[in-house]
Write a protein that holds these residues in place. Structure first.
Motif, short mmCIF file in Angstrom:
data_model
loop_
_atom_site.label_atom_id
_atom_site.label_comp_id
_atom_site.label_asym_id
_atom_site.label_seq_id
_atom_site.Cartn_x
_atom_site.Cartn_y
_atom_site.Cartn_z
N ALA A 111 0.83 -1.20 0.00
CA ALA A 111 0.00 0.00 0.00
C ALA A 111 0.87 1.25 0.00
CB ALA A 111 -0.90 0.00 1.23
N VAL A 112 0.31 2.33 -0.52
CA VAL A 112 0.98 3.63 -0.47
C VAL A 112 0.09 4.60 0.31
CG1 VAL A 112 2.24 3.28 -2.63
CG2 VAL A 112 -0.01 4.38 -2.68
N VAL A 113 0.64 5.74 0.66
CA VAL A 113 -0.08 6.72 1.48
C VAL A 113 -1.43 7.08 0.86
CG1 VAL A 113 -0.03 9.11 2.29
CG2 VAL A 113 1.98 7.66 2.59
N GLN A 114 -1.47 7.26 -0.44
CA GLN A 114 -2.71 7.62 -1.11
C GLN A 114 -3.82 6.60 -0.87
OE1 GLN A 114 -3.55 10.43 -2.69
NE2 GLN A 114 -5.60 9.61 -3.02
N ASP A 115 -3.46 5.32 -0.80
CA ASP A 115 -4.45 4.27 -0.52
C ASP A 115 -5.11 4.49 0.84
OD1 ASP A 115 -3.92 2.82 -2.91
OD2 ASP A 115 -2.17 1.89 -1.97
N ILE A 116 -4.28 4.83 1.83
CA ILE A 116 -4.81 5.05 3.18
C ILE A 116 -5.67 6.31 3.22
CG2 ILE A 116 -4.23 5.20 5.62
CD1 ILE A 116 -3.39 2.58 4.14
N CYS A 117 -5.24 7.35 2.49
CA CYS A 117 -6.04 8.58 2.41
C CYS A 117 -7.44 8.27 1.90
CB CYS A 117 -5.37 9.59 1.48
SG CYS A 117 -3.78 10.23 2.05
N SER A 163 2.76 8.94 -2.74
CA SER A 163 3.27 7.70 -3.32
C SER A 163 4.17 6.89 -2.39
CB SER A 163 4.04 8.01 -4.61
OG SER A 163 5.12 8.89 -4.33
N SER A 164 4.38 7.37 -1.15
CA SER A 164 5.27 6.65 -0.22
C SER A 164 4.64 5.33 0.22
CB SER A 164 5.54 7.51 1.02
OG SER A 164 6.26 8.67 0.68
N ASN A 165 5.47 4.30 0.31
CA ASN A 165 5.00 2.98 0.75
C ASN A 165 4.62 3.01 2.23
OD1 ASN A 165 5.42 1.84 -1.77
ND2 ASN A 165 7.49 1.16 -1.27
N VAL A 166 3.60 2.20 2.59
CA VAL A 166 3.15 2.12 3.98
C VAL A 166 3.02 0.65 4.39
CG1 VAL A 166 1.32 2.65 5.63
CG2 VAL A 166 1.86 4.27 3.82
N ALA A 167 3.75 0.27 5.42
CA ALA A 167 3.63 -1.07 5.99
C ALA A 167 3.19 -1.01 7.45
CB ALA A 167 4.95 -1.82 5.87
N ASN A 189 12.57 11.91 9.10
CA ASN A 189 12.42 10.46 9.21
C ASN A 189 11.41 9.88 8.21
OD1 ASN A 189 14.04 9.41 11.74
ND2 ASN A 189 13.20 11.43 12.27
N ASP A 190 11.02 10.71 7.25
CA ASP A 190 10.13 10.27 6.17
C ASP A 190 8.85 9.64 6.71
OD1 ASP A 190 9.43 10.08 3.53
OD2 ASP A 190 10.38 8.13 3.21
N ILE A 191 8.27 10.29 7.74
CA ILE A 191 7.00 9.83 8.31
C ILE A 191 5.89 10.76 7.83
CG2 ILE A 191 5.68 9.41 10.43
CD1 ILE A 191 8.36 8.95 11.86
N SER A 192 4.92 10.21 7.13
CA SER A 192 3.79 11.00 6.64
C SER A 192 2.77 11.19 7.75
CB SER A 192 3.13 10.31 5.44
OG SER A 192 4.05 10.15 4.37
N VAL A 193 1.92 12.21 7.61
CA VAL A 193 0.89 12.49 8.61
C VAL A 193 -0.43 12.76 7.91
CG1 VAL A 193 0.06 14.14 10.33
CG2 VAL A 193 2.46 13.44 10.33
#
Length: 285
Positions: A2-8, A36-40, A93-97
Motif C-alpha cells: 500500500a501507499v499513502v494515497q491508498d490510506i487517504c 506515493s510513499s509505501n506504507v507497511a 524520518n520520512d514519516i507522513s501524517v
C-alpha cells in the motif's frame, strides 16, 4: 504494498474531507508526506507530540493518522517552535501524517456519535445538521444521503431519569475522567442531553441549540467562563469533562476501522494505537 494515497482514500470514505458545519473545517488531510510513499506500518493517535513521533520511529511506522492536526494554524517550520521541531523530525524520518479532525467529529458514526452511544443516549439525533445552504452557495446542490446524516453535536434521551450529579458520575466513569466539572443544580433531574465532543464550550450558540432541542443538560469540554455563566442563567445544566477524554476513546475505533478496511483491500499493514498519546493535563493530588 500500500501507499499513502491508498490510506487517504480509506479514511476519506468514512470521514470525507468535505464534512463541514457552517463552513467549519480545520486543517485536515495529508499534511506531511508524499502520496506515493509505501506504507507497511501505521500509528494512530489523538495528538502528535514529540513522544508520539519517537514512538513512530521506534515502530518504524511510515504513517501517523491523528485526529488533531499537527499543523493547525499558520506554522513556520523551523526549530524555534515545538510544532516546527515536530514537523522537521517527521520530515527527516520520512514519516507522513494524515489528520482527520472536524470531518471525523461531524460524520455519521464519528466521534460525536460514539460518545453519545457510550453514554447510552436514546432516540439520538443530530443537534445541528449539515448546512446545505453553505454548500449551495459554493455551487453544490447535490447533497448526498451521507452528508445529510452529519453535523454538529448529538442530542438524545437518557434511558432513565437521573440527577446532574448521577449523570456526571456516569460521564466520569465512562470516559475514565477524574476531572469532570458541573455547572448548575447537581440534584436537578435530567432526561434530555446534548453532547459535543471536544471544544464545544467556547460558543454560546451551541448552548442555545441544545435549549432549542429541549435539552436540560449539555456535555462538552473547554467551557469559557462567560459560557458557563450563560448556561447557569438559562437553567441548562453543564457537565464538563476534559477535551482529551471526549475524543481519545475513539482512537481505538479509528484503528479498528483502518484495520478492517486495509484487510478488505488485501493490504498487509500493521496498525498500532499510540501508547505515548497522553492527556497533557493532570491533577496535583
Amino acid at each position: 504494498m500500500a501507499v499513502v494515497q491508498d490510506i487517504c482514500k480509506i479514511i476519506e470514505k468514512f470521514a470525507p474531507k468535505d464534512a463541514t458545519y457552517n463552513g467549519i473545517r480545520d486543517n485536515v488531510g495529508l499534511l506531511i508526506g508524499h502520496h506515493s510513499s509505501n506504507v507497511a506500518r501505521i500509528l494512530c493517535c489523538l495528538d502528535i507530540t514529540h513522544a508520539v513521533v519517537q514512538e513512530a520511529k521506534i515502530l518504524n511506522a511510515q504513517l501517523i493518522v491523528s485526529h488533531h492536526p499537527v499543523i493547525f494554524d499558520r506554522l513556520e517550520i523551523n526549530d524555534k517552535s515545538p510544532s516546527g521541531r515536530i514537523v522537521l523530525d517527521l520530515i527527516k524520518n520520512d514519516i507522513s501524517v494524515y489528520s482527520a479532525h472536524t470531518n471525523l467529529d461531524f460524520v455519521k458514526d464519528g466521534i460525536n456519535d460514539y460518545i453519545a452511544d457510550i453514554l447510552e443516549l436514546q432516540e439520538k439525533e443530530i443537534m445541528q445538521p449539515y448546512d446545505t445552504t453553505s454548500n449551495s452557495s459554493l455551487g453544490r446542490n447535490n447533497i448526498s444521503n451521507e452528508e445529510q446524516k452529519q453535523g454538529l453535536g448529538r442530542v438524545g434521551n437518557l434511558k432513565t431519569t437521573m440527577s446532574v450529579l448521577e449523570f456526571a458520575q456516569k460521564v466520569s466513569s465512562t470516559l475514565k475522567d477524574n476531572c469532570v466539572r458541573i455547572v448548575g443544580d447537581k440534584y436537578k433531574k435530567l432526561k434530555r442531553v446534548a453532547v459535543i465532543n471536544g471544544a464545544g464550550g467556547g460558543d454560546i450558540r451551541y448552548f442555545e441549540m441544545a435549549i432549542a432541542h429541549g435539552c436540560d443538560c449539555i456535555v462538552t469540554a473547554d467551557v469559557k467562563h462567560h459560557v458557563a455563566v450563560y448556561a447557569q442563567e438559562c437553567g441548562l445544566a453543564l457537565i464538563e469533562p476534559q477535551h482529551y477524554t471526549t475524543e481519545h476513546p475513539y482512537i481505538a475505533i479509528l484503528k479498528s476501522k483502518l484495520q478492517q478496511a486495509t484487510k478488505q483491500l488485501g493490504f498487509e499493514i500493521e496498525i498500532f494505537q499510540s501508547l505515548q498519546d497522553k492527556n497533557p493535563r493532570s491533577l496535583i493530588v
